[in-house]
Write a protein that holds these residues in place. Structure first.
Motif, short mmCIF file in Angstrom:
data_model
loop_
_atom_site.label_atom_id
_atom_site.label_comp_id
_atom_site.label_asym_id
_atom_site.label_seq_id
_atom_site.Cartn_x
_atom_site.Cartn_y
_atom_site.Cartn_z
N GLU A 59 -15.77 37.03 -20.48
CA GLU A 59 -15.42 37.41 -19.05
C GLU A 59 -14.75 36.38 -18.47
O GLU A 59 -15.06 35.29 -18.45
N PRO A 60 -13.56 36.52 -17.85
CA PRO A 60 -13.05 35.48 -16.78
C PRO A 60 -14.05 35.10 -16.08
O PRO A 60 -14.76 35.70 -15.57
N PRO A 61 -13.78 33.82 -15.39
CA PRO A 61 -14.67 33.05 -14.41
C PRO A 61 -14.28 33.85 -13.12
O PRO A 61 -13.44 34.34 -12.80
N SER A 62 -15.37 33.99 -12.39
CA SER A 62 -15.47 34.57 -10.89
C SER A 62 -14.56 33.76 -9.76
O SER A 62 -14.01 34.07 -8.79
N ARG A 67 -10.43 30.64 -12.80
CA ARG A 67 -9.36 31.76 -13.43
C ARG A 67 -7.82 31.09 -13.49
O ARG A 67 -7.40 31.53 -14.57
N ARG A 68 -7.68 30.25 -12.54
CA ARG A 68 -6.12 29.45 -12.75
C ARG A 68 -6.36 28.57 -13.98
O ARG A 68 -5.30 28.41 -14.58
N LEU A 69 -7.40 27.93 -14.10
CA LEU A 69 -7.45 26.88 -15.20
C LEU A 69 -7.79 27.64 -16.46
O LEU A 69 -7.19 26.94 -17.66
N PHE A 70 -8.40 28.70 -16.61
CA PHE A 70 -8.71 29.31 -17.65
C PHE A 70 -8.33 30.72 -17.73
O PHE A 70 -8.88 31.83 -17.67
N PRO A 71 -6.88 31.02 -17.69
CA PRO A 71 -6.57 32.30 -17.62
C PRO A 71 -6.48 33.35 -18.67
O PRO A 71 -6.83 32.85 -19.71
N ASP A 72 -6.58 34.45 -18.47
CA ASP A 72 -6.48 35.72 -19.50
C ASP A 72 -5.22 35.32 -20.53
O ASP A 72 -4.32 34.96 -20.05
N ALA A 73 -5.61 35.39 -22.03
CA ALA A 73 -4.65 35.10 -22.98
C ALA A 73 -3.45 36.08 -22.85
O ALA A 73 -2.40 35.92 -23.21
N PHE A 96 -10.38 36.29 -27.33
CA PHE A 96 -9.49 34.98 -27.62
C PHE A 96 -10.35 33.95 -26.51
O PHE A 96 -10.65 32.85 -26.97
N ARG A 97 -11.00 34.42 -25.43
CA ARG A 97 -11.73 33.50 -24.48
C ARG A 97 -12.97 33.08 -25.22
O ARG A 97 -13.35 31.98 -25.15
N ARG A 98 -13.59 33.99 -25.90
CA ARG A 98 -14.75 33.68 -26.50
C ARG A 98 -14.73 32.62 -27.39
O ARG A 98 -15.76 31.83 -27.51
N TYR A 99 -13.55 32.29 -28.12
CA TYR A 99 -13.43 31.50 -29.43
C TYR A 99 -12.67 30.26 -28.73
O TYR A 99 -12.69 29.22 -29.53
N THR A 100 -12.21 30.20 -27.66
CA THR A 100 -11.33 29.30 -27.25
C THR A 100 -11.89 28.37 -25.82
O THR A 100 -11.34 27.15 -25.60
N GLU A 101 -12.43 29.31 -25.09
CA GLU A 101 -12.68 28.68 -23.67
C GLU A 101 -13.54 27.27 -23.64
O GLU A 101 -13.66 26.42 -22.72
N ASN A 147 -2.30 17.54 -14.04
CA ASN A 147 -1.89 19.08 -13.98
C ASN A 147 -2.98 20.17 -13.71
O ASN A 147 -2.98 20.87 -12.68
N ASP A 148 -4.32 19.84 -13.92
CA ASP A 148 -5.54 20.43 -14.04
C ASP A 148 -5.93 20.17 -12.22
O ASP A 148 -6.02 21.20 -11.65
N LEU A 149 -5.75 19.07 -11.70
CA LEU A 149 -6.06 18.91 -10.25
C LEU A 149 -4.97 19.69 -9.47
O LEU A 149 -5.22 20.30 -8.44
N ARG A 150 -3.64 19.71 -9.69
CA ARG A 150 -2.67 20.54 -8.84
C ARG A 150 -2.77 21.80 -8.99
O ARG A 150 -2.80 22.75 -7.93
N LEU A 151 -3.35 22.45 -10.36
CA LEU A 151 -3.75 23.93 -10.24
C LEU A 151 -4.85 24.25 -9.44
O LEU A 151 -4.75 25.17 -8.68
N ALA A 152 -5.87 23.41 -9.37
CA ALA A 152 -6.96 23.57 -8.87
C ALA A 152 -6.74 23.64 -7.29
O ALA A 152 -7.04 24.43 -6.44
N ILE A 153 -5.75 22.54 -6.62
CA ILE A 153 -5.58 22.64 -5.39
C ILE A 153 -4.67 23.72 -4.92
O ILE A 153 -4.99 24.59 -3.78
#
Length: 200
Positions: A59-62, A67-73, A96-101, A147-153
């Protein structure tokens, strides 16, 4: 060189940072690691094979940042899918999430940890800027972490497109979001400069 990455001979990049900049980047990287959380290998037994074959969440993160860092594929980023496609996209995204996240989380943790370690290895310059030199591999890890920090902010600031970003430039100084906006814009400048050093 102050405040911007420049290429090093033979590859890699260098940037001059002051104590405040080092502290901000390090703090953000630590917060990123805390947000992503421990990996399955840290959660379970010491058996390396168990970590290798463990399945991730389906399931996607709450948390909106995660959710922005690990979006649905699968899915239409422009809008809601047609009803007949929605369930199929949900099932495919869950699989996809189950095997990649787990691997994605490990990569993001590794990038954040590389940032922390490279900053911790710097010798204090007594108030002057200190030059951080990164190898090509370290530069790529820094690029991923920035990139991750900018996505988070950006997620916390609810930035979804370029128009939202333009509005941030006009925020009054007394707006409580202003420090986060300044960090977002500064990290964007660092990221852009680092990308240019890695281009052939």
């Amino acid at each position: 060189m102050p405040g911007t990455f420049e290429p090093l001979p033979g590859g890699g990049a260098a940037v001059a940072l002051d104590d405040v900049e080092i502290s901000i980047i390090r703090s953000l990287a630590v917060q990123m690691m805390e947000l992503i959380g421990p990996g399955p290998a840290e959660d379970t037994s010491g058996d390396p094979l168990a970590g290798l074959f463990s399945e991730g969440p389906s399931e996607p993160p709450s948390d909106p940042v995660l959710r922005r860092l690990f979006p649905d594929a699968y899915g239409d980023p422009e809008g809601a899918p047609r009803p007949e496609e929605a369930e199929e996209q949900r099932v495919r995204s869950a699989e996809f999430r189950r095997y990649t996240e787990n691997d994605l989380r490990a990569g993001k943790r590794d990038n954040a940890l590389a940032v922390i370690r490279s900053l911790d290895a710097l010798t204090p310059a007594g108030g002057d800027d200190v030059v951080l030199e990164l190898s090509p591999d370290e530069s790529r890890q820094w690029l991923g972490a920035l990139n991750d920090l900018r996505l988070a902010i950006g997620s916390r600031l609810e930035i979804s497109d370029e128009d939202d970003s333009d509005l941030l430039f006009r925020l009054p100084d007394e707006d409580p979001r202003k420090p986060m906006v300044m960090a977002y814009l500064w990290l964007g400048g660092l990221q852009e400069a680092l990308v240019s050093t890695l281009m052939p």
